[in-house]
Design a protein around this motif. Structure first.
Motif, PDB file in Angstrom:
ATOM      1  N   UNK A 185      -5.224   9.027  65.745  1.00  0.00           N
ATOM      2  CA  UNK A 185      -6.635   8.655  65.936  1.00  0.00           C
ATOM      3  C   UNK A 185      -6.817   7.153  65.733  1.00  0.00           C
ATOM      4  N   UNK A 186      -6.099   6.601  64.766  1.00  0.00           N
ATOM      5  CA  UNK A 186      -6.166   5.151  64.545  1.00  0.00           C
ATOM      6  C   UNK A 186      -5.707   4.421  65.803  1.00  0.00           C
ATOM      7  N   UNK A 187      -4.586   4.880  66.393  1.00  0.00           N
ATOM      8  CA  UNK A 187      -4.074   4.248  67.618  1.00  0.00           C
ATOM      9  C   UNK A 187      -5.028   4.436  68.801  1.00  0.00           C
ATOM     10  N   UNK A 188      -5.792   5.517  68.784  1.00  0.00           N
ATOM     11  CA  UNK A 188      -6.754   5.745  69.871  1.00  0.00           C
ATOM     12  C   UNK A 188      -7.818   4.652  69.878  1.00  0.00           C
ATOM     13  N   UNK A 189      -8.253   4.238  68.702  1.00  0.00           N
ATOM     14  CA  UNK A 189      -9.301   3.224  68.611  1.00  0.00           C
ATOM     15  C   UNK A 189      -8.742   1.804  68.570  1.00  0.00           C
ATOM     16  N   UNK A 190      -7.543   1.656  68.026  1.00  0.00           N
ATOM     17  CA  UNK A 190      -6.926   0.326  67.892  1.00  0.00           C
ATOM     18  C   UNK A 190      -5.471   0.441  68.339  1.00  0.00           C
ATOM     19  N   UNK A 191      -5.148  -0.062  69.555  1.00  0.00           N
ATOM     20  CA  UNK A 191      -3.817   0.143  70.145  1.00  0.00           C
ATOM     21  C   UNK A 191      -2.661  -0.452  69.347  1.00  0.00           C
ATOM     22  N   UNK A 192      -2.952  -1.411  68.456  1.00  0.00           N
ATOM     23  CA  UNK A 192      -1.863  -2.023  67.688  1.00  0.00           C
ATOM     24  C   UNK A 192      -2.361  -2.383  66.297  1.00  0.00           C
ATOM     25  N   UNK A 193      -1.409  -2.558  65.403  1.00  0.00           N
ATOM     26  CA  UNK A 193      -1.739  -2.947  64.034  1.00  0.00           C
ATOM     27  C   UNK A 193      -2.385  -4.332  64.026  1.00  0.00           C
ATOM     28  N   UNK A 194      -1.920  -5.229  64.887  1.00  0.00           N
ATOM     29  CA  UNK A 194      -2.501  -6.575  64.969  1.00  0.00           C
ATOM     30  C   UNK A 194      -3.986  -6.517  65.307  1.00  0.00           C
ATOM     31  N   UNK A 195      -4.346  -5.677  66.271  1.00  0.00           N
ATOM     32  CA  UNK A 195      -5.751  -5.580  66.681  1.00  0.00           C
ATOM     33  C   UNK A 195      -6.600  -4.979  65.561  1.00  0.00           C
ATOM     34  N   UNK A 196      -6.057  -4.001  64.858  1.00  0.00           N
ATOM     35  CA  UNK A 196      -6.788  -3.406  63.742  1.00  0.00           C
ATOM     36  C   UNK A 196      -6.971  -4.435  62.631  1.00  0.00           C
ATOM     37  N   UNK A 197      -5.922  -5.162  62.318  1.00  0.00           N
ATOM     38  CA  UNK A 197      -6.010  -6.183  61.276  1.00  0.00           C
ATOM     39  C   UNK A 197      -7.051  -7.236  61.642  1.00  0.00           C
ATOM     40  N   UNK A 198      -7.011  -7.703  62.897  1.00  0.00           N
ATOM     41  CA  UNK A 198      -7.935  -8.753  63.329  1.00  0.00           C
ATOM     42  C   UNK A 198      -9.380  -8.297  63.204  1.00  0.00           C
ATOM     43  N   UNK A 199      -9.679  -7.081  63.667  1.00  0.00           N
ATOM     44  CA  UNK A 199     -11.065  -6.606  63.619  1.00  0.00           C
ATOM     45  C   UNK A 199     -11.502  -6.324  62.184  1.00  0.00           C
ATOM     46  N   UNK A 200     -10.592  -5.815  61.357  1.00  0.00           N
ATOM     47  CA  UNK A 200     -10.937  -5.560  59.958  1.00  0.00           C
ATOM     48  C   UNK A 200     -11.224  -6.865  59.229  1.00  0.00           C
ATOM     49  N   UNK A 201     -10.414  -7.901  59.487  1.00  0.00           N
ATOM     50  CA  UNK A 201     -10.633  -9.201  58.852  1.00  0.00           C
ATOM     51  C   UNK A 201     -11.948  -9.819  59.319  1.00  0.00           C
ATOM     52  N   UNK A 202     -12.250  -9.680  60.607  1.00  0.00           N
ATOM     53  CA  UNK A 202     -13.524 -10.191  61.123  1.00  0.00           C
ATOM     54  C   UNK A 202     -14.698  -9.506  60.436  1.00  0.00           C
ATOM     55  N   UNK A 203     -14.584  -8.187  60.250  1.00  0.00           N
ATOM     56  CA  UNK A 203     -15.648  -7.443  59.582  1.00  0.00           C
ATOM     57  C   UNK A 203     -15.817  -7.917  58.147  1.00  0.00           C
TER      58      UNK A 203
ATOM     59  N   UNK B  59     -16.347   7.324  63.381  1.00  0.00           N
ATOM     60  CA  UNK B  59     -14.899   7.359  63.128  1.00  0.00           C
ATOM     61  C   UNK B  59     -14.329   5.945  63.147  1.00  0.00           C
ATOM     62  N   UNK B  60     -14.750   5.167  64.117  1.00  0.00           N
ATOM     63  CA  UNK B  60     -14.276   3.772  64.214  1.00  0.00           C
ATOM     64  C   UNK B  60     -14.662   2.983  62.962  1.00  0.00           C
ATOM     65  N   UNK B  61     -15.887   3.176  62.496  1.00  0.00           N
ATOM     66  CA  UNK B  61     -16.355   2.480  61.293  1.00  0.00           C
ATOM     67  C   UNK B  61     -15.535   2.907  60.073  1.00  0.00           C
ATOM     68  N   UNK B  62     -15.245   4.204  59.946  1.00  0.00           N
ATOM     69  CA  UNK B  62     -14.453   4.682  58.815  1.00  0.00           C
ATOM     70  C   UNK B  62     -13.050   4.077  58.830  1.00  0.00           C
ATOM     71  N   UNK B  63     -12.462   3.983  60.020  1.00  0.00           N
ATOM     72  CA  UNK B  63     -11.126   3.387  60.138  1.00  0.00           C
ATOM     73  C   UNK B  63     -11.167   1.919  59.732  1.00  0.00           C
ATOM     74  N   UNK B  64     -12.175   1.194  60.210  1.00  0.00           N
ATOM     75  CA  UNK B  64     -12.287  -0.225  59.882  1.00  0.00           C
ATOM     76  C   UNK B  64     -12.520  -0.443  58.387  1.00  0.00           C
ATOM     77  N   UNK B  65     -13.375   0.363  57.797  1.00  0.00           N
ATOM     78  CA  UNK B  65     -13.636   0.217  56.365  1.00  0.00           C
ATOM     79  C   UNK B  65     -12.384   0.524  55.547  1.00  0.00           C
ATOM     80  N   UNK B  66     -11.663   1.565  55.944  1.00  0.00           N
ATOM     81  CA  UNK B  66     -10.415   1.898  55.250  1.00  0.00           C
ATOM     82  C   UNK B  66      -9.392   0.791  55.437  1.00  0.00           C
ATOM     83  N   UNK B  67      -9.302   0.261  56.659  1.00  0.00           N
ATOM     84  CA  UNK B  67      -8.343  -0.815  56.941  1.00  0.00           C
ATOM     85  C   UNK B  67      -8.669  -2.051  56.123  1.00  0.00           C
TER      86      UNK B  67
END
Length: 211
Positions: free
Chosen positions: A40-58, A6-14
């Motif tokens: 569910x997105x918030x469960x894995x990534x508490x904020x949009x900033x954190x999701x953006x940062x991890x997606x960009x790193x990926x 699920x985390x991988x799917x969220x990151x790939x979509x992001x």
């Protein structure tokens, strides 16, 4: 593991949505693309900033090009192999999208942009500089600053075509496969061992012959 999937799917979509729309992309759209609820997105990534940062790193993880010479391979062959691999990655659509994204969002995420550069292209340049330094020490290339030489070669291999890609003036299928060979040949000619380094200092005035 289900949670990892699920985390991988969220990151790939992001990564896809941020690449298309930048930071302004909505979490609703990312959740929809991933096939999960927004909560569910918030469960894995508490904020949009954190999701953006991890997606960009990926997205940036695929930029690093390692450089290990093959046994009995000439320096020219090693550099040609490196040149083709670098151009395939840097000029591919995912890297062009990441470049656009980081340039746009660097003021908001300066540390992230710097980290991705250092871990990807920056590390690639350092690998290349180490190879060139060994070649200079072995007399295969004229002595000069290996880091400058590495940055020069990488710039020659990517700069002009990446700029055209960023301005939508060139498509990936317009790349000429022989370009890498031509650039490496020019680089090796410029750094050929028999050519002495020309001083950048001002020439000394001629000595007087008057007694």
């Amino acid at each position: 593991h289900v949670s990892d999937d699920i985390r991988r799917k969220i990151l790939e979509a992001a990564a896809d949505v941020f690449a298309e729309r930048g930071y302004r992309a909505s979490l609703d759209e990312i959740a929809r693309r991933a096939g999960v609820a927004k909560q569910t997105v918030y469960h894995y990534f508490p904020s949009k900033d954190k999701l953006f940062a991890r997606a960009a790193e990926m997205m940036g993880e695929g930029i690093l090009v390692t450089l290990v010479p093959h046994e009995a391979e000439t320096l020219a062959d090693t550099l040609r192999r490196f040149a083709c691999a670098l151009r395939e990655r840097i000029l591919a659509e995912p890297c062009i999208a990441l470049h656009r994204l980081l340039v746009a969002e660097a003021p908001r995420f300066p540390d992230l942009a710097r980290t991705i550069y250092e871990a990807g292209l920056g590390e690639t340049i350092r690998h290349l500089a180490a190879l060139l330094a060994r070649a200079m020490k072995a007399g295969q290339l004229r002595h000069d600053d290996p880091l400058f030489a590495a940055e020069l070669l990488v710039g020659m291999l990517t700069s002009a075509e990446r700029t055209r890609r960023l301005y939508e003036a060139q498509r990936p299928d317009d790349m000429q496969p022989e370009t890498a060979d031509r650039i490496v040949s020019l680089f090796l000619h410029a750094y050929r061992a028999e050519e002495p380094i020309k001083s950048t200092d001002s020439p000394s005035p001629p000595r007087s012959t008057t007694p």
